[in-house]
Design a protein around this motif. Structure first.
Motif, mmCIF file in Angstrom:
data_model
loop_
_atom_site.group_PDB
_atom_site.id
_atom_site.type_symbol
_atom_site.label_atom_id
_atom_site.label_comp_id
_atom_site.label_asym_id
_atom_site.label_seq_id
_atom_site.Cartn_x
_atom_site.Cartn_y
_atom_site.Cartn_z
ATOM 1 N N GLY A 1 -8.278 -16.195 30.624
ATOM 2 C CA GLY A 1 -9.322 -16.741 30.359
ATOM 3 C C GLY A 1 -9.591 -18.172 30.568
ATOM 4 N N TYR A 2 -10.761 -18.570 30.785
ATOM 5 C CA TYR A 2 -10.939 -20.077 30.903
ATOM 6 C C TYR A 2 -12.507 -20.376 30.263
ATOM 7 C CZ TYR A 2 -11.342 -24.946 32.686
ATOM 8 O OH TYR A 2 -11.428 -26.272 33.033
ATOM 9 N N ASN A 3 -12.639 -21.140 29.336
ATOM 10 C CA ASN A 3 -13.509 -21.694 29.026
ATOM 11 C C ASN A 3 -14.582 -20.316 28.214
ATOM 12 O OD1 ASN A 3 -16.091 -22.919 27.897
ATOM 13 N ND2 ASN A 3 -15.827 -24.630 29.737
ATOM 14 N N ILE A 4 -13.647 -19.690 27.003
ATOM 15 C CA ILE A 4 -14.238 -18.442 26.532
ATOM 16 C C ILE A 4 -14.788 -19.065 25.125
ATOM 17 C CG2 ILE A 4 -13.831 -16.205 25.950
ATOM 18 C CD1 ILE A 4 -13.288 -16.799 28.758
ATOM 19 N N ASP B 1 -17.167 -17.490 21.654
ATOM 20 C CA ASP B 1 -17.408 -16.376 20.884
ATOM 21 C C ASP B 1 -17.558 -15.063 21.665
ATOM 22 O OD1 ASP B 1 -18.361 -18.268 18.628
ATOM 23 O OD2 ASP B 1 -19.673 -19.209 20.376
ATOM 24 N N SER B 2 -16.364 -14.896 22.068
ATOM 25 C CA SER B 2 -16.440 -13.397 22.660
ATOM 26 C C SER B 2 -15.217 -12.620 22.436
ATOM 27 C CB SER B 2 -16.361 -13.795 24.204
ATOM 28 O OG SER B 2 -17.485 -14.592 24.731
ATOM 29 N N GLN B 3 -15.175 -11.535 22.785
ATOM 30 C CA GLN B 3 -14.009 -10.423 22.518
ATOM 31 C C GLN B 3 -13.846 -9.572 23.696
ATOM 32 O OE1 GLN B 3 -15.246 -8.126 19.132
ATOM 33 N NE2 GLN B 3 -15.559 -9.925 17.754
ATOM 34 N N ASN B 4 -12.344 -9.333 23.734
ATOM 35 C CA ASN B 4 -11.913 -8.542 25.011
ATOM 36 C C ASN B 4 -12.368 -8.955 26.064
ATOM 37 O OD1 ASN B 4 -10.324 -6.317 24.905
ATOM 38 N ND2 ASN B 4 -12.034 -4.688 25.231
ATOM 39 N N ILE B 5 -11.602 -9.996 26.714
ATOM 40 C CA ILE B 5 -11.923 -10.677 27.822
ATOM 41 C C ILE B 5 -10.489 -10.633 28.895
ATOM 42 C CG2 ILE B 5 -12.842 -12.660 29.199
ATOM 43 C CD1 ILE B 5 -14.681 -11.249 27.010
ATOM 44 N N VAL B 6 -10.812 -10.308 30.357
ATOM 45 C CA VAL B 6 -9.650 -10.039 30.757
ATOM 46 C C VAL B 6 -9.817 -10.722 32.082
ATOM 47 C CG1 VAL B 6 -8.182 -8.557 32.291
ATOM 48 C CG2 VAL B 6 -8.733 -8.027 29.672
ATOM 49 N N ASP B 7 -9.241 -11.715 32.739
ATOM 50 C CA ASP B 7 -9.735 -12.586 33.838
ATOM 51 C C ASP B 7 -11.161 -12.990 33.669
ATOM 52 O OD1 ASP B 7 -7.264 -11.865 34.547
ATOM 53 O OD2 ASP B 7 -7.878 -10.159 35.920
ATOM 54 N N GLY B 8 -11.442 -13.872 32.800
ATOM 55 C CA GLY B 8 -12.840 -14.321 32.716
ATOM 56 C C GLY B 8 -12.929 -15.602 32.797
ATOM 57 N N VAL B 9 -14.102 -16.045 33.284
ATOM 58 C CA VAL B 9 -14.244 -17.736 33.244
ATOM 59 C C VAL B 9 -15.852 -17.753 32.993
ATOM 60 C CG1 VAL B 9 -14.353 -19.762 34.823
ATOM 61 C CG2 VAL B 9 -12.740 -17.861 35.431
#
Length: 210
Positions: free
Chosen positions: A67-70, A72-80
């Protein structure tokens, strides 16, 4: 502090290997600039987070892989650029959303796949540049809010099993094995959820197959 190996500028931390600038953290491997976090592997600039792999600029988040620049989040895969969201896969610029797959620029969206530029959408696929949608069709804002409330109640505390393990279950510097067969993840939703989906206006078996 204890268990510090090949690391520098480590303060009040435990089990840190090949890392720099680590403060008040636990189990940090091959990472830099980590504060108040635990189970961090090959990641940089992580604050108040846990279970983070191969990521940068992660704040107040949990279970983040690539992830990049995440925020207040949960359960992130390949996220920007993801904020206040959960269960996000291969998506960019996602805000206040849950269950998003291969999408860009979504806000307040739920269970959407391959969409671009949506606001306030539920159960949409392959559409974009619109707001207040259900099954890709317009709905009234009041109806959207009612369905959204039901949706969130049905998936409360639900996490897609993206990985075979996260690091607090098996402490290791190796990254978890990500299961990229997204249809298998959808099967993990409860029978009660799928029964509810079929009661929504505009439901069709053909659309849900897509």
């Amino acid at each position: 502090k204890s268990g510090i190996y090949l690391s520098s500028s480590v303060n009040n931390s435990h089990v840190v290997n090949n890392s720099e600038n680590v403060n008040d953290s636990l189990y940090v491997f091959n990472s830099e600039d980590v504060d108040k976090s635990k189970y961090i592997v090959s990641s940089d600039v992580v604050d108040n987070s846990k279970q983070v792999y191969l990521s940068e600029f992660v704040y107040n988040s949990e279970r983040v892989y690539n992830g990049y620049n995440i925020n207040d989040s949960q359960n992130i895969v390949d996220g920007v650029y993801v904020a206040n969201s959960k269960n996000i896969y291969m998506s960019n610029s996602i805000f206040d959303s849950n269950l998003i797959y291969k999408s860009v620029n979504l806000k307040n969206c739920y269970f959407c796949a391959e969409c671009i530029g949506l606001n306030n959408a539920i159960l949409c696929q392959g559409t974009g540049n619109a707001e207040y949608l259900l099954f890709n069709k317009p709905i009234e804002p009041q109806q959207f809010e009612m369905i959204k409330k039901q949706f969130l109640s049905l998936i409360k505390d639900f996490d897609i099993p993206y990985a075979t393990y996260w690091p607090n279950e098996s402490i290791s510097s190796e990254a978890p094995n990500i299961n990229r067969k997204i249809t298998e993840h959808y099967k993990s939703l409860t029978a009660k959820f799928w029964k509810w989906v079929k009661t929504l206006p505009g439901y069709s078996n053909e659309f849900m197959f897509q």
